[in-house]
Design an enzyme around this catalytic site. Structure first.
Site, PDB file in Angstrom:
ATOM      1  N   TYR A 137       0.848  -1.188   0.000  1.00 54.64           N
ATOM      2  CA  TYR A 137       0.000   0.000   0.000  1.00 54.64           C
ATOM      3  C   TYR A 137       0.886   1.241   0.000  1.00 54.64           C
ATOM      4  O   TYR A 137       1.990   1.237   0.513  1.00 54.64           O
ATOM      5  CB  TYR A 137      -1.039   0.010   1.111  1.00 54.64           C
ATOM      6  N   CYS A 138       0.393   2.282  -0.664  1.00 59.52           N
ATOM      7  CA  CYS A 138       1.129   3.534  -0.888  1.00 59.52           C
ATOM      8  C   CYS A 138       2.532   3.279  -1.442  1.00 59.52           C
ATOM      9  O   CYS A 138       3.538   3.693  -0.855  1.00 59.52           O
ATOM     10  CB  CYS A 138       1.214   4.357   0.405  1.00 59.52           C
TER      11      CYS A 138
END
Length: 271
Positions: A137-138
């Site tokens: 994520y990110c």
């Protein structure tokens, strides 16, 4: 930071009602760094929260995704910088390094390299490298990982006379659960649409420092280790900054930054 005689530190753990204070404090400390020409390290943690990036506002069914997060026991906030959703909880440590410097003093990559080297020095036994972990994520160019599993991510903010490198690092806890939470958030928020701007999160490509060390470690122990690293570059002052943050001028900047963060939250859909 190198060559400076003193590095001021501040450690804070934000309660649920103080949701916006973390990024408001970042803005105020960026002002203080420029004013005092003082290197600062801010350690902070937050209760279970999903911190959205500016791009997440473009998700077609964002309200459904936010509803899922709140039903899962997480607060939701929109930060004042780019990137995508990340998780904050008791096992995640945020480390913000503030440097008094004009825009030409450090390139963006040089500033990220400085934080990368700090993390590598804190855990020299771990083969920590920088580079994008696509299905985390990110994801970003300066993800920090060990054998292809991400432990940390970074972002930056800059003003004319100061910059801050912001690191979140997964110290302990259930990283697979965090990753699955974000994957489920995007599944709901995309509502069946395909959009390559948002990650297909694979929980197997993320991990924690504790898992990689194969030993128990707490965020507080990590702070101690970071401070030991900082002490090789100058003397640490843990008392000055907590006092300065109570002074009227700093409080005025903090209030202004908080109000800006509160206005930003109004961009999120009702949930």
């Amino acid at each position: 930071m190198m060559g400076q005689p003193t590095i001021a530190t501040l450690t804070q753990h934000y309660q649920p009602g103080d949701l916006l204070d973390s990024f408001a404090t970042t803005n105020a400390l960026l002002w203080l760094t420029a004013k005092q020409q003082q290197p600062i390290v801010h350690y902070w943690q937050q209760s279970p929260t999903v911190i959205l990036g500016l791009l997440d506002q473009q998700l077609p069914a964002l309200a459904d995704g936010i509803h899922f997060l709140t039903q899962s026991g997480y607060q939701v906030m929109l930060r004042n910088s780019g990137g995508l959703a990340v998780v904050a909880d008791a096992g995640i440590l945020n480390v913000s390094l503030f440097l008094p410097a004009d825009r030409q003093a450090y390139t963006i990559n040089a500033a990220y390299d400085l934080m990368t080297q700090a993390v590598q020095s804190v855990w020299p036994a771990l083969p920590i490298v920088a580079g994008e972990i696509k299905h985390s994520y990110c994801p970003g160019d300066y993800d920090l990982s060990i054998h292809g599993q991400k432990i940390a991510g970074m972002s930056q903010r800059r003003t004319a006379k100061a910059l801050v490198i912001m690191l979140y690092i997964s110290i302990n806890g259930d990283q697979a659960q965090r990753s699955q939470l974000i994957q489920d958030f995007y599944t709901r928020s995309l509502a069946g649409q395909i959009d390559d701007r948002f990650p297909q999160v694979d929980p197997t490509v993320m991990t924690t420092v504790a898992a990689q060390l194969d030993q128990t470690i707490t965020p507080q122990q990590a702070i101690t280790q970071f401070n030991q690293h900082l002490a090789t570059h100058g003397s640490l002052d843990t008392e000055w900054l907590p006092l300065v943050t109570t002074e009227p001028e700093f409080q005025a900047h903090l209030t202004q930054a908080f109000q800006e963060m509160a206005r930003r939250q109004q961009r999120l859909p009702e949930r």
